[in-house]
Design an enzyme around this catalytic site. Structure first.
Site, short mmCIF file in Angstrom:
data_model
loop_
_atom_site.label_atom_id
_atom_site.label_comp_id
_atom_site.label_asym_id
_atom_site.label_seq_id
_atom_site.Cartn_x
_atom_site.Cartn_y
_atom_site.Cartn_z
N ILE A 1 0.87 -1.17 0.00
CA ILE A 1 0.00 0.00 0.00
C ILE A 1 0.91 1.22 0.00
CG2 ILE A 1 -1.97 1.11 1.08
CD1 ILE A 1 -2.34 -1.93 0.47
N CYS A 2 0.72 2.12 -0.96
CA CYS A 2 1.43 3.38 -0.98
C CYS A 2 2.96 3.16 -0.91
CB CYS A 2 0.93 4.26 0.16
SG CYS A 2 1.38 5.99 0.07
#
Length: 335
Positions: free
Chosen positions: A120-121
């Protein structure tokens, strides 16, 4: 967390084990957002499709960007059950996590056993530090994409996508894109119908149109350092239906056209013309969600004047036509 029917493996129902790896400095939304999607899948189906766990290396709580700690539900080192989906959260602590030999060693070994691994990210930096993105296409938050490419030249960094799948490795863009990734994984596992129910429950699109470019460049433009450029941008945002050229914007900024163009590009990374088209496109996307408004009216209101101009901008920037955008949006509201 209980939820829907999952596929049968060896004649028995499978509950997929989803592990979110955390470390000091993670962003809380990176952790909880995707996991809430998996939990919603369970409640939407009424059966346990997913079992989720938040794992720190030793099981200790970790500090988050909020200043509020996350209590890990398990120590990564003590996980014995087969991991179906291994996700790595992002956050300001990704650099330190990427320099933790013990964490990277566990991540490499666990990824070999997991059916799929994702980030994520800025969790992509941790995957890259573990060597899991070498030779693969990947994405991360638009603001850190160039840094990822610079520090890990073996990774093919693609700025635009909301998420990328390369084999069994998935990477997602900034923050809320982790939820987009979770929805895609749910759709991959359980089918569109359930994923659509989850998206509805979370009040989200099942598939967001366009890529990060629709956010990154616009956001960069809004963050222009000098007040004159910001004033010109704000005027453009309030007057999209007007005829806007460099001369008009330069006048609003009280600059010569040449100085304004040079200053604008230096502070925003795009030309004034690109900025104007981009904000008009964003406005048109929002208006297309109103199924009663004719496309010509949208083109006029957003400053494209003609439907042909609107269509060309959509195809060039987003890769789809206004009609295709409208159809996809409509399908996310109906069975």
């Amino acid at each position: 967390m209980n939820g829907p029917v999952s596929p049968l493996v060896d004649g028995r129902q499978e509950t997929r084990f989803v592990v979110m790896l955390v470390y000091p400095g993670v962003m809380a939304m990176d952790v909880y957002g995707p996991l809430e999607a998996f939990a919603m899948a369970n409640s939407s189906a009424g059966r346990p499709l997913y079992r989720v766990a938040i794992a720190s290396l030793d099981g200790s709580p970790v500090a988050t960007s909020l200043g509020v700690p996350i209590a890990a539900s398990i120590a990564a080192r003590e996980i014995l059950d087969p991991i179906d989906t291994l996700l790595v959260a992002g956050g300001g602590g990704h650099a330190e996590a990427g320099n933790d030999p013990a964490l990277l060693s566990w991540l490499r070994a666990a990824s070999l056993e997991a059916r799929r691994t994702g980030s994520i990210c800025t969790g992509a930096f941790v995957l890259a530090a573990a060597g899991l993105l070498d030779g693969r296409r990947a994405t991360t938050h638009w603001a850190t994409a160039s840094e990822l490419a610079q520090h890990f030249p073996e990774v093919e960094v693609d700025l635009d996508p909301i998420f990328v799948r390369d084999g069994s490795v998935y990477t997602s863009a900034g923050v809320t894109a982790g939820i987009d990734l979770a929805l895609a994984l749910i759709e991959e596992d359980q089918g569109r119908e359930l994923a659509l129910k989850v998206a509805r429950g979370l009040v989200l699109y099942l598939k967001r149109q366009g890529g990060q470019s629709q956010f990154s460049h616009h956001l960069q433009a809004q963050l222009a350092a000098s007040q004159p450029v910001r004033l010109a941008q704000e005027w453009a945002l309030d007057n999209m239906a007007a005829e806007i050229d460099v001369g008009t914007l330069a006048e609003r900024a009280c600059m010569s056209e040449r100085t304004f163009r040079r200053t604008f590009v230096g502070q925003t990374g795009e030309t004034p013309r690109d900025f104007v088209e981009r904000i008009r496109l964003d406005a048109a996307r929002g208006l297309l969600e109103d199924m009663e408004l004719p496309v010509q009216a949208i083109a006029t209101r957003c400053g494209f004047v003609t439907v042909d101009n609107l269509r060309r901008a959509f195809v060039r920037r987003l890769g789809i036509t206004p009609q295709q955008y409208r159809e996809r949006f409509a399908s996310s509201l109906t069975d």
